[in-house]
Scaffold this active site. Sequence first.
Site, PDB file in Angstrom:
ATOM      1  N   SER A 115      -0.095 -14.448  40.300  1.00 39.35           N
ATOM      2  CA  SER A 115       0.045 -13.994  38.920  1.00 39.35           C
ATOM      3  C   SER A 115       0.341 -15.150  37.960  1.00 39.35           C
ATOM      4  O   SER A 115      -0.494 -16.010  37.749  1.00 39.35           O
ATOM      5  CB  SER A 115       1.138 -12.918  38.856  1.00 39.35           C
ATOM      6  OG  SER A 115       1.123 -12.240  37.628  1.00 39.35           O
ATOM      7  N   LYS A 140      -4.386 -13.037  42.624  1.00 40.70           N
ATOM      8  CA  LYS A 140      -4.082 -11.848  41.818  1.00 40.70           C
ATOM      9  C   LYS A 140      -4.559 -12.105  40.390  1.00 40.70           C
ATOM     10  O   LYS A 140      -3.889 -12.751  39.607  1.00 40.70           O
ATOM     11  CB  LYS A 140      -2.581 -11.558  41.818  1.00 40.70           C
ATOM     12  CG  LYS A 140      -2.188 -10.314  41.016  1.00 40.70           C
ATOM     13  CD  LYS A 140      -0.680 -10.128  41.053  1.00 40.70           C
ATOM     14  CE  LYS A 140      -0.270  -8.883  40.294  1.00 40.70           C
ATOM     15  NZ  LYS A 140      -0.505  -8.989  38.843  1.00 40.70           N
TER      16      LYS A 140
END
Length: 243
Positions: A115, A140
């Site tokens: 992330s 991600k």
Amino acid sequence: FMSKNGVQGFTAALKKAAGGKGVIIDLRNNPGGSLPMVLTMTGMILEDGPVLITRSRVGDRIVESEITLNKNFVLRTEPSEEDPSKVEVQVGPRPKLEIPADMPVIVLVNEGSASASEILSGALQHSKRAIIVGMPTHGKGVGQSVIQLPFGRSLHVTSFEFVPGRTANDWIGVIPDVKVERGEDPKVDLQLEKAKELIVPMIKAVEDRKADRDANKKKHEEEFQKELKAREKGPDAANDEQD
């Protein structure tokens, strides 16, 4: 990227690093956190370049926004709500650059980096601002909106896709420039040792460029002063000096 004091802590660390010759940022096993926080942190290291593209659904269409850093401001571009064929541009203040724009930077990542960690490392890699060392990150490439519910509960809804810099990483991850396993020995961190090994010639290259610039500047200043003195003596003396 989750602590309420994350930006302050990162700022303090970079201010300290600015007094040195290079910086190694360790994002291994860092699962990410706040999007606004990582955008601010990226601006403390990257002077110019694309930081993030986001794609989200608005009604029946997908809206793509891009955030780009300039030396003096931040640009945000996205399609106009009234006419999607046109692009709207928003200009805002940028974070202060906390380390020299040419200071060598290495970022350590691994499978646990996700992330916001991938946004920071991916943006720096895309603009060639840092060398990424370690193993491919988690991959991600989507973010969530948090909806608060009664009794202290919350609902996390995947609401947008993000692209660090301009290189997609969903299901892929940030691929290191130099792949290195950490190693089995808990007392020996092979990834950190590799980063230290790599940053030494990077620092030397910066120092060599500075030395060459200083030497050239000094040479030209001396030539200029010599020409001025020759002209003060008169045209004939200036011609003699040129001959």
